[in-house]
Design an enzyme around this catalytic site. Structure first.
Site, PDB file in Angstrom:
ATOM      1  N   HIS A 304      -4.920 -34.365 -12.480  1.00  0.00           N
ATOM      2  CA  HIS A 304      -5.683 -33.411 -13.282  1.00  0.00           C
ATOM      3  C   HIS A 304      -5.967 -34.033 -14.635  1.00  0.00           C
ATOM      4  O   HIS A 304      -5.137 -34.776 -15.161  1.00  0.00           O
ATOM      5  CB  HIS A 304      -4.891 -32.104 -13.459  1.00  0.00           C
ATOM      6  CG  HIS A 304      -5.739 -30.977 -13.922  1.00  0.00           C
ATOM      7  ND1 HIS A 304      -6.072 -30.795 -15.238  1.00  0.00           N
ATOM      8  CD2 HIS A 304      -6.375 -29.995 -13.228  1.00  0.00           C
ATOM      9  CE1 HIS A 304      -6.861 -29.735 -15.332  1.00  0.00           C
ATOM     10  NE2 HIS A 304      -7.058 -29.242 -14.134  1.00  0.00           N
ATOM     11  N   ASP A 361      -6.266 -27.041  -6.315  1.00  0.00           N
ATOM     12  CA  ASP A 361      -7.067 -27.161  -5.093  1.00  0.00           C
ATOM     13  C   ASP A 361      -6.278 -27.664  -3.892  1.00  0.00           C
ATOM     14  O   ASP A 361      -6.784 -27.659  -2.780  1.00  0.00           O
ATOM     15  CB  ASP A 361      -8.244 -28.113  -5.334  1.00  0.00           C
ATOM     16  CG  ASP A 361      -9.257 -27.478  -6.258  1.00  0.00           C
ATOM     17  OD1 ASP A 361      -9.517 -26.282  -6.098  1.00  0.00           O
ATOM     18  OD2 ASP A 361      -9.759 -28.176  -7.154  1.00  0.00           O
TER      19      ASP A 361
HETATM   20  N1  CMC Z   1      -5.324 -40.035  -6.138  1.00  0.00           N
HETATM   21  C1  CMC Z   1      -4.969 -41.317  -6.371  1.00  0.00           C
HETATM   22  N2  CMC Z   1      -5.006 -41.884  -7.590  1.00  0.00           N
HETATM   23  C2  CMC Z   1      -5.416 -41.121  -8.600  1.00  0.00           C
HETATM   24  C3  CMC Z   1      -5.782 -39.781  -8.425  1.00  0.00           C
HETATM   25  C4  CMC Z   1      -5.733 -39.243  -7.124  1.00  0.00           C
HETATM   26  N3  CMC Z   1      -6.070 -37.980  -6.896  1.00  0.00           N
HETATM   27  N4  CMC Z   1      -6.161 -39.256  -9.619  1.00  0.00           N
HETATM   28  C5  CMC Z   1      -6.026 -40.241 -10.513  1.00  0.00           C
HETATM   29  N5  CMC Z   1      -5.571 -41.366  -9.903  1.00  0.00           N
HETATM   30  C6  CMC Z   1      -5.227 -42.660 -10.503  1.00  0.00           C
HETATM   31  C7  CMC Z   1      -6.476 -43.448 -10.863  1.00  0.00           C
HETATM   32  O1  CMC Z   1      -6.916 -44.255  -9.794  1.00  0.00           O
HETATM   33  C8  CMC Z   1      -5.998 -44.229 -12.046  1.00  0.00           C
HETATM   34  O2  CMC Z   1      -5.205 -45.297 -11.562  1.00  0.00           O
HETATM   35  P1  CMC Z   1      -5.241 -46.736 -12.287  1.00  0.00           P
HETATM   36  O3  CMC Z   1      -4.638 -46.494 -13.630  1.00  0.00           O
HETATM   37  O4  CMC Z   1      -4.447 -47.629 -11.413  1.00  0.00           O
HETATM   38  O5  CMC Z   1      -6.687 -47.133 -12.365  1.00  0.00           O
HETATM   39  C9  CMC Z   1      -5.059 -43.256 -12.764  1.00  0.00           C
HETATM   40  O6  CMC Z   1      -4.574 -42.379 -11.731  1.00  0.00           O
HETATM   41  C10 CMC Z   1      -5.741 -42.426 -13.834  1.00  0.00           C
HETATM   42  O7  CMC Z   1      -6.926 -41.888 -13.256  1.00  0.00           O
HETATM   43  P2  CMC Z   1      -8.095 -41.218 -14.077  1.00  0.00           P
HETATM   44  O8  CMC Z   1      -9.331 -41.240 -13.244  1.00  0.00           O
HETATM   45  O9  CMC Z   1      -8.150 -41.801 -15.445  1.00  0.00           O
HETATM   46  O10 CMC Z   1      -7.579 -39.752 -14.189  1.00  0.00           O
HETATM   47  P3  CMC Z   1      -8.391 -38.565 -14.749  1.00  0.00           P
HETATM   48  O11 CMC Z   1      -7.448 -37.776 -15.554  1.00  0.00           O
HETATM   49  O12 CMC Z   1      -9.647 -39.009 -15.393  1.00  0.00           O
HETATM   50  O13 CMC Z   1      -8.816 -37.803 -13.427  1.00  0.00           O
HETATM   51  C11 CMC Z   1      -9.154 -36.179 -11.825  1.00  0.00           C
HETATM   52  C12 CMC Z   1      -8.603 -36.467 -13.209  1.00  0.00           C
HETATM   53  C13 CMC Z   1      -8.859 -34.701 -11.509  1.00  0.00           C
HETATM   54  C14 CMC Z   1     -10.676 -36.376 -11.805  1.00  0.00           C
HETATM   55  C15 CMC Z   1      -8.483 -37.107 -10.793  1.00  0.00           C
HETATM   56  O14 CMC Z   1      -7.090 -36.940 -10.833  1.00  0.00           O
HETATM   57  C16 CMC Z   1      -9.018 -36.915  -9.394  1.00  0.00           C
HETATM   58  O15 CMC Z   1     -10.040 -37.502  -9.042  1.00  0.00           O
HETATM   59  N6  CMC Z   1      -8.292 -36.098  -8.557  1.00  0.00           N
HETATM   60  C17 CMC Z   1      -8.775 -35.794  -7.233  1.00  0.00           C
HETATM   61  C18 CMC Z   1      -9.852 -34.739  -7.329  1.00  0.00           C
HETATM   62  C19 CMC Z   1      -9.269 -33.373  -7.608  1.00  0.00           C
HETATM   63  O16 CMC Z   1      -8.292 -32.968  -7.008  1.00  0.00           O
HETATM   64  N7  CMC Z   1      -9.933 -32.641  -8.535  1.00  0.00           N
HETATM   65  C20 CMC Z   1      -9.549 -31.273  -8.855  1.00  0.00           C
HETATM   66  C21 CMC Z   1      -9.103 -31.100 -10.258  1.00  0.00           C
HETATM   67  S1  CMC Z   1      -8.304 -29.507 -10.480  1.00  0.00           S
HETATM   68  C22 CMC Z   1      -9.568 -28.363 -10.302  1.00  0.00           C
HETATM   69  C23 CMC Z   1     -10.378 -28.258 -11.517  1.00  0.00           C
HETATM   70  O17 CMC Z   1      -9.893 -27.821 -12.552  1.00  0.00           O
HETATM   71  O18 CMC Z   1     -11.570 -28.600 -11.424  1.00  0.00           O
END
Ligand code: CMC
Length: 443
Positions: A304, A361
């Protein structure tokens, strides 16, 4: 905590005011920075930028805390209902009984759509994504209900808020009915909000659907848990659009579009599709997690942008998913896989070191599936739930006398000044005809 911050830019020293939130969250007010120094701040994705001061929702992502208007989500989930929580979010306090009755009556009375709107549904192809229909039809609402455009004072706002909450569930159910080629079912005046929605989704002429109260309650809980989440992508979109003076309906229609993406509300579909893929391809949970760790895919429903701990909504939803399947006396292999994924991911250093926990989710799709809601409608359900939050934020901004149009800046990194040196237009003042139109072919 200091009430000013000192910033040194080159040889210029600056004092910037510090704003402290009611939960002691400090912020440096940089509004005068550019005027005084010529500098702007750069914060890709606004992850470290407070876009406003708000009274609606508090999140502590490190501790896994979520409160609507100060009340913990766990207490609301256990004791309140979606409509009561919607009232709290929109108007600031829990309602007195008479106020609540008035609000619920108003929501119910406004569930009907203008009859002419039905023709618009008929014009969409059956394959049209319900999120596209929902956004378009929320925008279209103001053409048929011009009162939605006339929010002059807080009293008319009260009416319009109930109006929108009532109508969005009917729009969503109609979108579904048209997509499956069934006649739209009109809302019933004698049942609660969620039973009414289930009726509009699943009743057919001569085959009335009677919602089990426990199932309606599970849906109610799901909506309540999605009702508000401060400056997320869709809510920020609503505020951004509304800051131009755009109407409430136009602003929330934009919110629906922002919610659609898989990194936001669309994740509830992506989770179920991922679980189904695991079953279809007969991949073990361990093998799948290895793929995730090799960055070949993401574990949907995990991670998240704000929570670096359990999403408190995920805990409530997990219990609810178990309860719903028990009531329906149903086994769901996807729930078992989800539980195994959660258990193994939480014990794995890849997820632990990145502070990736299940989000709202991860289990919501399991409940929606059990209720018979098709995948294409999952994100629509999120939109119905998030409506109170969008409305509250639009209102908070709209009635704030200091409201200004939102206008971030940028750091331009494109080409430096260059001059216009060659032009077809100098030779032919209009566009050159396309090769196809002029009959010429290549070669
Ligand atoms: N699975 C595997 N790795 C992940 C995931 C995941 N779901 N989320 C983040 N990471 C890893 C990412 O690859 C990165 O690794 P590295 O440092 O090695 O490159 C690290 O964690 C940080 O990732 P980030 O993209 O900077 O994280 P973020 O805070 O920008 O992303 C997110 C937040 C929600 C977009 C992401 O966690 C994601 O894509 N999750 C899956 C989609 C999801 O479940 N979304 C629903 C969010 S809750 C509902 C809402 O409020 O909308």
């Amino acid at each position: 905590m200091p009430n000013v911050a000192h910033l040194q830019v080159g040889d210029q020293s600056l004092e910037l005011p510090v704003i402290i939130g009611s939960e002691d969250e400090p912020a440096i007010d940089i509004a005068t920075l550019r005027a005084k120094t010529g500098y702007i701040t750069l914060d890709d994705g606004f992850r470290n930028t407070g876009a406003c001061q708000s009274r609606i929702c508090f999140i502590d992502g490190d501790k896994g805390i979520l409160r609507y208007r100060g009340i913990p989500i766990e207490e609301l989930a256990e004791r309140s209902s979606f409509l009561e929580t919607a009232y709290l979010i929109i108007f600031g306090d829990l309602p007195e009984l008479a106020e609540f009755r008035h609000f619920c009556d108003h929501v119910r009375e406004n569930m009907m759509l203008h009859e002419e709107m039905r023709h618009h549904f008929e014009a969409f192809p059956p394959s049209a994504p319900p999120m596209a229909i929902l956004s378009a039809m929320i925008n279209a609402l103001s053409c048929f209900h011009p009162e939605l455009l006339q929010i002059e004072d807080e009293e008319t706002f009260h009416e319009v808020a109930a109006h929108l909450i009532g109508k969005v569930s009917t729009l969503a159910a109609f979108a579904y009915k048209f997509s499956v080629g069934q006649p739209a079912m009109y809302p019933r005046p004698d049942v609660d909000y969620c039973s009414n929605f289930l009726h509009m989704m699943f009743s057919r002429p001569y085959a009335e659907y009677h919602a089990d109260p426990e199932i309606a309650r599970a849906l109610d809980l799901l909506l309540l848990l999605h009702a508000e989440h401060e400056q997320n992508c869709s809510t920020s979109t609503v505020r951004m659009v509304g800051s131009s003076g755009a109407s409430l309906s136009a602003s929330v229609a934009a919110g629906v579009c922002a919610l659609w993406g898989p990194a936001h509300g669309g994740a509830n579909v992506a989770v179920i599709e991922q679980l189904e893929q695991i079953v279809r391809e007969k991949v073990s949970v361990d093998t799948f997690l290895e793929r995730v760790k090799r960055h070949e895919t993401r574990l949907m429903g995990f991670g998240h942008a704000v929570y670096r701990n359990f999403d408190p909504r995920a805990k409530v939803i997990k219990t609810a998913a178990d309860r719903v399947l028990k009531i329906l006396n149903r086994q769901d292999a996807l729930l078992d896989i989800a539980k195994e994924l959660e258990e193994k991911a939480l014990a794995d250093d890849y997820f632990a070191s990145r502070k990736l926990y299940p989000n709202v989710d991860f289990y919501s799709g399991v409940i929606l599936r059990a209720l018979g809601v098709p995948h294409s409608m999952f994100t629509v359900m999120f939109a119905i739930g998030r409506m109170p939050g969008w409305i509250a934020h639009w209102c908070e901004m709209h009635f704030d006398p200091s409201m200004r149009i939102s206008r971030p800046r940028q750091v331009y990194v494109g080409a430096p000044l260059r001059h216009y040196i060659y032009s077809f237009a100098e030779r032919t003042p209009c566009e050159p005809a396309s090769a196809a139109a002029s009959g010429t072919t290549a070669g």
